[in-house]
Design an enzyme around this catalytic site. Structure first.
Site, PDB file in Angstrom:
ATOM      1  N   ARG A 142      -2.958  58.234 -49.836  1.00  0.00           N
ATOM      2  CA  ARG A 142      -3.604  57.125 -50.366  1.00  0.00           C
ATOM      3  C   ARG A 142      -5.023  57.543 -51.006  1.00  0.00           C
ATOM      4  NH1 ARG A 142      -4.886  52.247 -47.234  1.00  0.00           N
ATOM      5  NH2 ARG A 142      -5.570  54.235 -45.708  1.00  0.00           N
ATOM      6  N   SER A 170      -5.059  64.559 -41.390  1.00  0.00           N
ATOM      7  CA  SER A 170      -4.618  64.151 -40.180  1.00  0.00           C
ATOM      8  C   SER A 170      -3.780  65.226 -39.611  1.00  0.00           C
ATOM      9  CB  SER A 170      -4.087  62.811 -39.971  1.00  0.00           C
ATOM     10  OG  SER A 170      -4.832  61.990 -40.584  1.00  0.00           O
ATOM     11  N   ASP A 186      -7.512  61.051 -39.177  1.00  0.00           N
ATOM     12  CA  ASP A 186      -7.351  59.587 -39.245  1.00  0.00           C
ATOM     13  C   ASP A 186      -7.858  59.002 -37.930  1.00  0.00           C
ATOM     14  OD1 ASP A 186      -5.492  60.846 -37.530  1.00  0.00           O
ATOM     15  OD2 ASP A 186      -3.786  59.548 -38.531  1.00  0.00           O
TER      16      ASP A 186
END
Ligand code: ADP
Ligand code: MG
Length: 461
Positions: free
Chosen positions: A80, A149, A202
């Protein structure tokens, strides 16, 4: 014949129930082992399988941050790009926009420059489409928080070398490289004038996003495709932290608890086989018991064993049942929550995913029980991990009057109600009625996107 088949199936389930059992006593051992591993990981580099990575984030957002910030989120199912306008204490996040891009599977195991090139070009496209009609456009160089992440060894807030891939990624030439440098180079090639201000995970992002909205947040947990936790540690209690102590006195630690392993974990033959056949055998053992990537796969393995020992699924071709990862955690969740009297959804899921048709109600009930066993174990272990962290930082222990909030993100926690309920009730069971009143868990969505932008902002101010 029918009775015999049912008995054989019930034996498999009974063995599973036994092997997955996670009594409070067992979970307290898990929490204690987690705490001990955390201490060992803080003592020295390589001190534990629980890496306890120093994030170099020593200031979490306060709510006062202002400006336009970008974030990139890589590490889950989708990638994203995010843009936020922070407008201070009162107005908070005045505006936010994001775009989700799915990563072509071949890039997940290709080479690093292709992956980072793909990411930078998605960012470049996004900027041209967004800045064009932005009301807050000015010509300051933009700052970007990069949520990556996977386990990274950091030496500063904006650099870090990849230790290894997890989940579905495996790009050999990126291991050992500085992922910020790779991203920055790829961005330059695309003509993107932006500075990577923070490299985070994350889990750290979830902690930051949680803290932005609630100053009692001290732990961030991911329960999605993978699992991990981060928390705020007192910097003076980190022996392996070199140099001056940060002014705040705090340091966010990314535990990488997914790699926790201990003889007190309830591990079954299914987990062992899953691990052996995985991309990363012997690693991420805790994650493989807990996270969304694996729960459906564990259930599939149990169903396959039943099919091989009993005829309760009828005359089924084993082709589907033998296909790895064909049963996904959302399917498990749908079956587990089936409240139709004849378990119609279970019947549908078995038929659609595994071509198992004409099951009896008793058989369908058994499938639900298997989902319950596997998911309860996962939720109870996740709760034990959280208790281990709380104990490490002296929270929710006798005499501690502070409120402690655990910010949790991830599709498993968000969408799987039975999982969430079980995690919450297990926390009460382990902490006790009284102490658990000072602990709350809070769904904190989008820490991996917003959190990175918030840290970039907190860092730049
Ligand atoms: P990621 O972890 O990939 O960043 P998410 O936090 O959205 O993304 O988590 C996605 C994971 O959550 C999926 O891989 C799946 O295991 C789990 N999940 C998604 N939807 C559900 C659901 N309805 N029930 C249970 N688990 C779900
Ligand atoms: Mg995620």
């Amino acid at each position: 014949m029918v009775a015999e088949a049912a008995a054989a199936a019930e034996r498999v389930v009974a063995e599973l129930r036994e092997a997955c059992a996670a009594s409070a006593a067992r979970l307290n051992e898990v929490a204690a082992a987690m705490e001990a591993e955390m201490r060992a990981g803080l003592r020295e580099e390589g001190g534990s399988k629980v890496k306890m990575i120093i994030s170099y984030v020593d200031n979490l957002p306060t709510g006062n941050e202002e400006g336009v910030f970008y974030a990139l989120d890589l590490g889950g199912t989708n990638f994203r790009v995010l843009r936020v306008h922070l407008a201070g204490k009162e107005k908070r996040v005045a505006k936010r926009e994001s775009k989700e891009v799915s990563i072509p599977p071949h890039l997940m195991s290709g080479n690093a420059s292709e992956l980072f090139g793909f990411i930078a070009s998605a960012l470049a496209k996004y900027i041209t489409s967004e800045e064009g009609h932005s009301s807050v456009f000015d010509d300051k160089q933009r700052e970007l928080g990069f949520t990556f992440s996977f386990p990274v060894r950091q030496t500063s807030i904006a650099s870090g070398t990849l230790i290894k891939w997890t989940k579905a990624f495996s790009i050999d030439d990126a291991v050992g490289e500085d992922v910020v440098a790779e991203l920055q180079t790829a961005m330059e090639k695309q003509g993107v004038d932006m500075r990577v201000a923070a490299l985070i995970n994350d889990t750290v992002g979830t902690l930051a996003a949680g803290r932005y909205n609630d100053e009692d947040v001290v732990i961030g947990v991911i329960l999605g495709t993978g699992s991990n936790a981060a928390y705020v540690e007192e910097a003076s209690t980190i022996p392996k932290l070199e140099g001056e102590l940060p002014k705040s006195g705090n340091m966010v630690i990314n535990t990488e608890w997914g790699n926790f392993d201990s003889s007190c974990l309830p591990i079954t033959e299914y987990d062992q086989a899953l691990d052996e056949e995985s991309l990363n055998p012997g690693e991420q053992i805790f994650e493989k018991l807990i996270s969304g990537m694996y729960l459906g796969e564990i259930v599939r393995r149990v169903l396959l064993k039943i099919a091989s020992q009993s005829s309760i699924f009828g005359n089924v071709s084993h082709t589907k049942l033998k296909t790895r990862f064909i049963l996904r955690t959302p399917d498990i969740s749908a079956m587990h929550h089936d409240d139709t009297p004849d378990l119609r959804i279970v019947a549908e899921k078995l038929a659609d995913n595994l071509k198992i048709v004409d099951t009896s109600l008793v058989t369908r009930k058994m499938v639900v029980e298997i989902c319950d066993i596997v998911t309860s174990r996962s939720a109870r272990l996740a709760a034990a991990g959280i208790v281990g962290i709380l104990r490490k930082i002296g929270r929710a222990v006798p005499g501690d009057k502070r409120q402690s909030v655990v910010a949790i993100d991830g599709g498993l926690f968000e969408h799987y109600a039975e999982f969430r309920k079980c995690l919450e009730s297990t926390l009460v069971e382990l902490l006790g009625e009284e102490a658990s009143k000072s602990v709350a868990v809070k769904l904190t969505k989008d820490g991996s996107g917003l959190g990175a932008a918030l840290i970039a902002a907190a860092q730049s101010q």
